[in-house]
Write an enzyme that holds these catalytic residues in place. Structure first.
Site, PDB file in Angstrom:
ATOM      1  N   ASP A 119      -5.625  -0.596   1.855  1.00  0.00           N
ATOM      2  CA  ASP A 119      -4.910   0.622   2.286  1.00  0.00           C
ATOM      3  C   ASP A 119      -4.415   1.404   1.087  1.00  0.00           C
ATOM      4  O   ASP A 119      -3.916   2.523   1.246  1.00  0.00           O
ATOM      5  CB  ASP A 119      -3.734   0.259   3.204  1.00  0.00           C
ATOM      6  CG  ASP A 119      -2.820  -0.796   2.590  1.00  0.00           C
ATOM      7  OD1 ASP A 119      -3.315  -1.894   2.294  1.00  0.00           O
ATOM      8  OD2 ASP A 119      -1.635  -0.505   2.383  1.00  0.00           O
ATOM      9  N   GLY A 170      11.921   3.176   6.790  1.00  0.00           N
ATOM     10  CA  GLY A 170      11.285   4.487   6.641  1.00  0.00           C
ATOM     11  C   GLY A 170      11.766   5.274   5.432  1.00  0.00           C
ATOM     12  O   GLY A 170      11.362   6.412   5.228  1.00  0.00           O
TER      13      GLY A 170
END
Ligand code: AMP
Ligand code: MG
Length: 493
Positions: A251, A123
């Site tokens: 994406d 992350g």
């Protein structure tokens, strides 16, 4: 001092089902490293207030009023392989900023910690790649190419583990939106037709409001056409400056027609359509010359997702969408032709000029000539620039071997206007300075390894005015020296 950062949350309010509400991870020592004052001002934000509060606000440590942070869901084809769930694995949409003209902009964080979409990732983001995204976005913007832009880079004060520990950072990014082809694929693969309609209507209201007058399937067909037009133009613009996105997964293709997600992207020096920089793109799927074809491939994925909205009769919907998509090559070719004609000083271009333009590129390819400087060489010659001045600016002479082609080109220009004026017009569209790979590396190394942001700031200043040649910027126009090569870029950074 209270910062005047007021956010709206239209995406969160209107598109339930396409996100998870989430908070940024707490970081030990957020420090504002770079603030994009020009962008802040354009958005109607107070630079002074952001200087004071930006470290906390633009790292998600403190929420601006109105903010409802969400991790957005999306799917996507990565190198041609479909993944039904990608999503913001290290990013958050904080909300939308309304600028003084009333236009909405997404304010988005990258590197803000794990989310439910993180899969195996941590992350986080390392400082180098976030500074790189800042730099490339600004360069694209100054080149006149629609792009997401960084508002700030905040150092987190913690190390992120890559091959070795690296300083961590969060990028605060501004975009027309973060709707992607993959956002539509996420909904389509789940067969959520009601959400699909809501998503498409949201995208249309935000990016193509003129289409709202259309009813039924016509509206969504026109939407595909409109996205296609913007992408055709965008990719043609990339081609015009030698930009290689490097990871044109669905994406990473924006519905708003902006360049987005600067991971392994880089600019080409010597002209070669097969140029690939990304270490993971071993088959050259996203090579310079493949970009238009991949753009169309991605648009087909968008069209497939919209089938249920276009016509209840699936065959009918597919027929209509196919007919629309078949226009892409022509649209792209037109956009490309206009851009390359301007690069060569040709006004009132027509299809017969394609051969002249393509032959020039063949010449560059044969000779491994620098793509960027080649056009400046031609313009310098038209302007009868003195050798000494040309050399001070770092513009190579037009080589002998271009003589036959040059003759054809001059004959084509002959009917237009005085040559010197053509040269000036060419200089206004052919950049003198692009983010040269070695200069980017030098600037990032100084910032991340020696804590010295001056080379980066200098490079940002050079790239902010890419068309005006200056003798003092000589090193920035030079192609990467052989001693640096071969240049490779990396994903997942
Ligand atoms: P990108 O290659 O940056 O377009 O990212 C592709 C996908 O991988 C997206 O879903 C990202 O959110 C995710 N991703 C990339 N890096 C990380 C990371 N360090 N941690 C979690 N997810 C990541
Ligand atoms: Mg991405």
């Amino acid at each position: 001092m209270e910062v005047e950062l007021q956010l709206e949350s239209h995406f969160a309010k209107q598109l339930e089902g396409l996100y998870t509400e989430w908070q940024a991870a707490v970081v030990p020592n957020p420090k504002l490293l770079l603030l994009n004052e020009g962008l802040a001002t354009q958005l109607g934000l107070s630079v002074m207030a952001l200087r004071a509060e930006g470290a906390a606000l633009l790292s998600g440590q403190r929420l601006a009023s109105g903010s409802r942070p969400v991790a957005q869901a999306y799917a996507g084809h990565q190198f041609g392989v479909f993944n039904p769930q990608l999503g913001d694995g290290r990013a958050l949409l904080l909300g939308e900023i309304r600028d003084p003209q009333g236009k909405l902009w997404d304010l988005h964080l990258k590197g803000s910690g794990r989310t439910p979409f993180s899969r195996g990732g941590d992350g986080k983001a390392a400082l180098g790649p976030m500074l790189r995204e800042y730099l490339i976005g600004e360069a694209m913007h100054a080149l006149g190419i629609p792009s997401t832009r960084a508002l700030a880079v905040v150092a987190t004060g913690e190390a992120v583990q890559r091959e070795q520990p690296l300083p961590g950072a969060i990028l605060a990014r501004v975009a027309s939106s973060h709707l992607r082809v993959g956002t539509f694929q996420f909904v389509a693969v789940r067969e959520q037709d009601e959400l699909l309609r809501r998503l498409a209507n949201y995208a249309i209201a935000r990016h193509y409001p003129d289409l709202q007058v259309l009813a039924g399937g016509e509206r969504y067909l026109a939407f595909v056409e409109a996205v296609m037009q913007r992408q055709a133009k965008l990719i043609a613009q990339w081609m015009g400056v030698g930009f290689i996105h490097g990871v044109m997964n669905t994406d990473n293709m924006s519905i708003a027609g902006e360049s987005i997600d600067y991971g392994p992207c880089a600019f080409m020096d010597a002209y070669d359509p097969a140029t690939v920089f990304s270490s993971i793109d071993q088959n050259g799927r996203y090579a310079y010359g493949e970009q238009p074809r991949i753009g169309q491939w991605n648009l087909v994925r968008l069209a497939e997702s919209l089938v249920p909205l276009v016509d209840a009769d699936v065959d009918q919907a597919i027929a209509r969408l196919t007919e629309t998509l078949q226009r892409f090559p022509r649209l792209y070719q037109q956009a490309w032709r206009e851009i390359f004609a301007r690069k060569l000083g040709i006004t009132k271009v027509n299809a017969e000029d394609d051969a002249l333009m393509e032959d020039f590129l063949l010449l560059l390819d044969d000779e491994h000539a620098d793509f960027t400087l080649a056009f400046r060489s031609l313009a310098a010659e038209l302007q009868d620039m003195a050798t000494e001045q040309r050399e001070r600016l770092g513009i190579p002479a037009v080589p002998e071997s271009w003589a036959a082609w040059s003759e054809r080109w001059l004959a084509r220009l002959g009917n237009v206007r005085p040559f010197a004026a053509v040269g000036v017009a060419m200089d206004a569209v052919n950049p003198m300075y692009i983010p040269r790979n070695h200069q980017v590396e030098i600037a990032l190394a100084a910032a991340t390894e020696a804590n010295d942001s001056r080379p980066l700031e200098k490079l940002l200043a050079v790239l902010a005015a890419p068309y005006s040649a200056r003798p003092e910027y000589l090193p920035y126009s030079e192609p990467m020296p052989g001693s640096f090569g071969p240049f490779r870029t990396f994903c997942g950074t």
